[in-house]
Write a protein that holds these residues in place. Structure first.
Motif, short mmCIF file in Angstrom:
data_model
loop_
_atom_site.label_atom_id
_atom_site.label_comp_id
_atom_site.label_asym_id
_atom_site.label_seq_id
_atom_site.Cartn_x
_atom_site.Cartn_y
_atom_site.Cartn_z
N SER A 276 0.83 -1.21 0.00
CA SER A 276 0.00 0.00 0.00
C SER A 276 0.86 1.26 0.00
O SER A 276 0.56 2.23 -0.70
N SER A 277 1.94 1.24 0.77
CA SER A 277 2.84 2.40 0.82
C SER A 277 3.50 2.63 -0.53
O SER A 277 3.61 3.78 -1.00
N LEU A 278 3.94 1.55 -1.19
CA LEU A 278 4.59 1.67 -2.49
C LEU A 278 3.61 2.22 -3.54
O LEU A 278 3.96 3.13 -4.31
N LEU B 270 0.87 3.98 -3.01
CA LEU B 270 0.55 5.38 -2.70
C LEU B 270 1.68 6.32 -3.11
O LEU B 270 1.45 7.41 -3.64
N TYR B 271 2.91 5.86 -2.91
CA TYR B 271 4.07 6.68 -3.29
C TYR B 271 4.12 6.86 -4.81
O TYR B 271 4.35 7.98 -5.31
N ILE B 272 3.88 5.78 -5.57
CA ILE B 272 3.92 5.88 -7.04
C ILE B 272 2.79 6.78 -7.55
O ILE B 272 2.99 7.60 -8.45
N SER C 178 1.27 9.26 -5.92
CA SER C 178 1.59 10.66 -5.59
C SER C 178 2.70 11.19 -6.49
O SER C 178 2.69 12.37 -6.88
N LEU C 179 3.65 10.33 -6.84
CA LEU C 179 4.74 10.75 -7.73
C LEU C 179 4.20 11.08 -9.12
O LEU C 179 4.61 12.08 -9.74
N THR D 136 2.32 14.46 -9.07
CA THR D 136 3.04 15.69 -8.72
C THR D 136 4.18 16.02 -9.69
O THR D 136 4.80 17.06 -9.54
N THR D 137 4.48 15.14 -10.66
CA THR D 137 5.54 15.45 -11.61
C THR D 137 5.06 15.18 -13.03
O THR D 137 4.27 14.26 -13.25
#
Length: 227
Positions: free
Chosen positions: A35-37, A39-41, A43-44, A47-48
């Protein structure tokens, strides 16, 4: 025994329940990391605006995200299968108790004794004594010896029931015309509460289970007094 606003499992009393708790923590950590991975992808990506075309089309990336989930599933499946086989294993039980579900009470028969059987009804709220638990107390507790392998034979005389004691890691369906079995080993004395876990009619909520685990000497005195 569960307490108000409890979010986790009850404290384990049997080796099987300890294994189940360890497996739950193991699986929850894997879920948390995935889930953390993700969510990080996400958000990445939000935002870019930078993209790398060779990375997006690379076969190496596709190979990784195909093989990695397969490895994760194996890491979950192997301990799960191990616990399933442990729960099915019967190791020369020292005592056998037959449990029959009725609408809406339980009856118990100690098959190793000639005439030791009784019905177990919920104690009405109006009859509770100070300190007793509403909807969980019964008039006849199931007294069993601790640190011994006990076989429970479970069936029903009318509709589907389910005999469940969470702190021992037990949940077995009571099916009319079928005899299911499970084993329990309690490592410490005490009172352990459970309830019917299969919707079985209007009084489904009023079928509590109370196991009283005691030392062998105390169990022998109790069984002698009941005969």
């Amino acid at each position: 025994m569960a307490y108000p606003f409890q979010l986790g499992f009850q404290d384990a009393t049997s080796p099987i329940m300890e294994e189940l708790l360890h497996f739950h923590d193991h699986t929850l950590m894997i879920v948390f990391l995935i889930s953390s991975l993700v969510l990080y992808i996400i958000s990445l990506m939000l935002t870019t605006k930078l993209t790398h075309t060779s990375t997006m089309d690379a076969q190496e990336v596709e190979t990784i995200w195909t093989i990695l989930p397969a490895i994760i599933l194996i890491l979950i499946a192997l301990p799960s299968l191990r616990i399933l086989y442990m729960m099915d294993e019967i190791n020369n039980p020292s005592l056998t108790v037959k449990t029959m579900g009725h609408q809406w009470y339980w009856s118990y028969e100690y098959t190793d004794y000639e005439d030791l059987n009784f019905d177990s009804y919920m104690v009405p709220t109006s009859d509770l004594k100070p300190g007793e638990l509403r909807l969980l107390e019964v008039d006849n507790r199931v007294v069993l010896p601790m640190e011994m392998t006990i076989r429970m034979l479970i069936s029903s005389e009318d509709v589907l029931h389910s005999w469940a004691v969470p702190s021992l890691g037990l949940k077995t369906d009571a099916i009319p015309g079928r005899l299911n079995q499970t084993t329990l080993v309690a490592m410490r004395p005490g009172l352990y509460y459970g309830q019917c876990s299969e919707i079985c009619g209007s009084n489904h909520s009023f079928m509590p289970i109370v196991l009283e685990l005691v030392p062998l000497s105390t169990f022998e005195k109790w069984s002698a007094s009941m005969l």
